[in-house]
Each structure stands twice: as structure tokens, then as C-alpha cells.
Design a protein around this motif. Structure first.
Motif, mmCIF file in Angstrom:
data_model
loop_
_atom_site.group_PDB
_atom_site.id
_atom_site.type_symbol
_atom_site.label_atom_id
_atom_site.label_comp_id
_atom_site.label_asym_id
_atom_site.label_seq_id
_atom_site.Cartn_x
_atom_site.Cartn_y
_atom_site.Cartn_z
ATOM 1 N N ARG A 266 0.762 -1.271 0.131
ATOM 2 C CA ARG A 266 0.093 0.129 -0.118
ATOM 3 C C ARG A 266 0.928 1.354 -0.004
ATOM 4 N NH1 ARG A 266 -5.401 0.715 1.685
ATOM 5 N NH2 ARG A 266 -5.633 -1.321 0.979
ATOM 6 N N MET A 267 1.864 1.257 0.648
ATOM 7 C CA MET A 267 2.758 2.471 0.907
ATOM 8 C C MET A 267 3.473 2.683 -0.481
ATOM 9 S SD MET A 267 5.404 3.336 3.766
ATOM 10 C CE MET A 267 6.974 2.491 3.207
ATOM 11 N N THR A 304 -3.955 6.584 5.707
ATOM 12 C CA THR A 304 -3.511 6.996 4.476
ATOM 13 C C THR A 304 -2.662 7.962 4.566
ATOM 14 O OG1 THR A 304 -5.579 5.987 3.506
ATOM 15 C CG2 THR A 304 -4.147 7.368 1.884
ATOM 16 N N LEU A 307 0.818 6.566 5.793
ATOM 17 C CA LEU A 307 1.309 6.031 4.777
ATOM 18 C C LEU A 307 2.130 7.063 3.950
ATOM 19 C CD1 LEU A 307 -0.930 2.959 3.731
ATOM 20 C CD2 LEU A 307 0.883 3.231 5.678
ATOM 21 N N PHE A 341 -0.735 -2.970 7.203
ATOM 22 C CA PHE A 341 -0.150 -1.597 6.540
ATOM 23 C C PHE A 341 0.774 -0.796 7.422
ATOM 24 C CE2 PHE A 341 -4.289 -2.312 3.768
ATOM 25 C CZ PHE A 341 -3.838 -3.229 3.137
ATOM 26 N N ALA A 345 4.607 -0.044 7.444
ATOM 27 C CA ALA A 345 5.051 1.528 7.204
ATOM 28 C C ALA A 345 6.142 1.871 8.008
ATOM 29 C CB ALA A 345 3.778 2.368 7.046
#
Length: 387
Positions: A266-267, A304, A307, A341, A345
Motif C-alpha cells: 500500500r505504501m 492513508t 502512509l 499496513f 510502514a
């Protein structure tokens, strides 16, 4: 509906009707017909494949075999039976392995009904990255994607018309870059089946996406669904609805469905979007007021934003501000995927990023770990199996 008493009620008989602009499916036990509407791109379904996909969650959740009206692709029927076995093993007592039948089962041949593929496009990180990354691949290695399908009725309720128009304005930027046109499909599938009905949205939403993709099978070579997690992450947190095992079972012989983005964290997806200049067009917010823009306050927005910060990327273009350590420390982590996630991160934190945020992120991670340990201890004390 009580699962134990449903098996004696016979198959779930599913019927459908409609035209190229509106289609309805009757699923016994639901309070209303399922419907799909498209104003810009006409439906081109191949038989009753879409109806079987749409109704499968209700059949699994109520332990009833599924029979659909009309012609059903035999390969899809086999795949759907396997999906039901997958979920029955992962969630016994919640879902049941069932049989699939139709008025006519057809051994279809692979067909090329169109030159391009359709991608489900929400405007979030995963689907935006999938679209942009695919477009940036060397010729011959990416999928030709002329169509991005936005589903109104999933993240945004059907009455939020103005907010959806705001969101679509952002989605069109990445779509133009990739050479795709946006088609909007309105549906009550989530509300009727997962909120008021028996199915779990987190487990079943890829079936809802696949049903929509199959509604356009006559005009496209195949369908694409953006992956939430990498292969390794899926293995660590299984089962999740959007997974590499069952996503590939959403295909028929004539219309394959493939996932996109399983190799990228995701990052790294956020970094890729920012590198191409489209971070400002990303919208991840479905927990806030749902205005078509990120609220920058809900947990989804905060995750988000972190991230972005962890990758030394300013989140302001998408969220209007930087993230403070104090606000990050109060963030909630609810799902195993979100925990993964954030943990990754923290592990892959950029040396150019603010170290205070890295320290602050460890606080919600620790809270999640304590809650998880408490749940494990409770299950052991009650003699229940660990999952």
C-alpha cells in the motif's frame, strides 16, 4: 435467516429481467429485488452469469443450493461451487458449501467480445494505482483498459448524488491519463444483500464487483479488480474478501477476471501515484461525511496520511494538511489488514520522514496488539479454536 433451518427449504431460485440500461434480480428472502442501472454504457451480459455471482452470498449465508434462470457458464458454475467451499472452510457456521445449477449449463469457449478490459475504479489508492501502473507498463505487458467502472451504491449511498459527482471529477484525471472512460453503475446490491440481508460486506464485495463486470462481458475481453494486499499480506491475514484465491474464481470461460496490484504494498502504491502526479485525485474516505473529498479526520484518512508521511510524501494535496503526531497517536486500528499496513510502514519508514510520527504510530499498533491478545486469551479460556 437461521442457517441450520435453511437447508430444508430447497434451492434458492434466482430470476432476472431487464434491458441494456436496467437489470433486476429476484433473490428469495431479500426484501427487494437487486437492481443495476447504467446510463452511459449499455449492459451486455452473457446469459445469467452475473445473476449467479450476485446471488451467491445469499445462498452461502443461508445454506441453500443456488439455481439460476437461463444459461450459465459451466466453468463459472464450478468456480462458484469452489468459492462456497473456500468460505465454508474458512468460516464454518457462517457460510456453507453449496451446489450450483441453472436451466442450462453451457460449456462455453473462450471468446474475445471486445479488445479491452474493464477495471472497477473507486478512486481509492488500490484502484487508482492499478489503473496508472498498468498504463505505465511497456507495450504488450499491460492490459488495454478502455473502461473504468465506478459503482454508486457501494462506498457512497444512492442518495449522495452531488458527492459522487465531486468524486467522479477527481477520478477522471487518472482515467484520462490511462486512456479510460468512466461508466457509472448504480446498484442496491450492498444495501439489500449486505446491510439488510445475510451477507458480510467485507467477505463478499468482490462478488458484487464481479457481477457488475459480467454485466459488460459482451463488450469486453475481461474484467479487472484491484487487489488490497500483496500475496504475502493476504497469506498473513486470510481470509479477506479480496484475495488472490477466490478472485481468480470469478471468471467464466468466456470472460476472465484478473486481480491487479498484488505485488505492490500500500505504501509503495501511494508513492507510485504521487510520482505520476495524481495524489491530489485520490479519495479514500468512506468513514467520514462522504462529500466526495477526504475528510482528513476519520481513521481511514489518517491511516492513508500516515502512509504518505512514512514514505516522505506530503499528504496535503489529497488531505489538505500534514499529519500531527498527537492525532496519529489517537488513531484506531480495527482490521488486521490496516494493522499490517501500518506495521509495514513503520518498518519501512523513510529516513527523510518525521521520526515523531514513527514513534506515534507505535501507540495504536500497541493498542491493537493488546486487544488481539485479550481476544486470544478469551477464546482459549472458553475452549474455542483460534482463527
Amino acid at each position: 435467516m437461521d442457517v441450520a433451518s435453511s437447508a430444508s427449504k430447497g434451492p434458492l431460485l434466482v430470476r432476472y429481467r431487464g434491458d441494456e440500461r436496467r437489470v433486476e434480480v429476484d433473490v428469495p428472502g431479500l426484501g427487494e429485488p437487486l437492481f443495476w442501472e447504467s446510463e452511459t454504457l449499455p449492459f451486455a451480459a452473457l446469459g445469467s452469469d452475473f445473476a449467479a455471482l450476485a446471488a451467491l452470498p445469499a445462498a452461502m449465508a443461508t445454506a441453500r443450493d443456488l439455481h439460476v434462470e437461463g444459461r450459465l457458464d459451466s466453468e463459472l458454475a464450478r468456480n462458484l461451487a469452489n468459492i462456497s467451499s473456500f468460505w465454508a472452510q474458512w468460516r464454518p457456521g457462517v457460510y456453507s458449501a453449496i451446489r450450483i445449477s441453472a436451466d442450462e449449463l453451457v460449456e462455453a469457449r473462450p471468446a474475445r467480445c471486445g479488445e479491452g478490459w474493464a477495471l472497477c475504479l473507486s478512486g481509492g489508492v488500490d484502484s487508482t494505482f492499478a489503473l496508472l501502473d498498468n498504463a505505465a507498463r511497456p507495450p504488450g505487458l499491460g492490459y488495454p483498459i478502455p473502461t473504468g467502472l465506478f459503482v454508486h451504491g457501494f462506498d457512497y449511498p444512492l442518495d449522495r448524488i452531488d458527492a459522487v459527482e465531486t468524486l467522479l471529477a477527481s477520478i477522471r484525471g487518472p482515467a484520462r491519463f490511462a486512456g479510460a472512460k468512466i461508466a457509472v453503475v448504480r446498484t442496491n446490491w450492498k444495501t439489500a444483500l449486505c446491510r439488510q440481508g445475510p451477507a458480510d460486506w467485507g467477505h463478499m464485495f468482490p462478488l458484487g464487483l464481479a457481477a457488475i463486470l459480467h454485466l459488460f462481458a459482451g463488450g469486453h475481453r475481461g474484467g479487472l479488480i484491484a487487489s488490497d494486499c500483496t500475496f504475502r499480506e493476504d497469506h498473513e491475514i486470510a481470509p479477506v474478501g479480496n484475495n488472490p484465491a477466490t478472485n481468480r474464481m470469478l471468471s467464466s470461460a468466456a470472460f476472465p477476471i484478473q486481480p491487479l496490484g498484488e505485488r505492490t504494498s500500500r505504501m509503495d502504491k501511494i508513492a507510485g501515484i504521487a510520482r505520476l502526479g495524481f495524489l491530489a485525485d485520490v479519495n479514500v474516505c468512506w468513514q467520514g461525511p462522504r462529500t466526495g473529498r477526504n475528510c482528513s479526520e476519520c481513521d481511514k484518512c489518517l491511516r492513508t496520511m500516515f502512509l504518505c508521511e512514512a514514505a516522505a510524501i506530503d499528504p496535503s494535496p489529497a488531505f489538505g494538511r500534514r499529519l500531527s503526531a498527537a492525532r496519529l497517536a489517537r488513531m484506531r486500528i480495527v482490521s488486521p489488514s490496516d494493522y499490517l499496513f501500518i506495521k509495514k510502514a513503520v518498518s519501512d519508514y523513510s529516513p527523510e520522514a518525521d521520526p515523531k510520527l514513527r514513534r506515534a504510530a507505535r501507540i495504536p499498533l500497541a493498542r491493537f496488539e493488546l486487544r488481539r491478545a485479550a481476544r486470544v486469551a478469551k477464546r482459549l479460556a472458553l475452549g474455542r479454536p483460534l482463527r
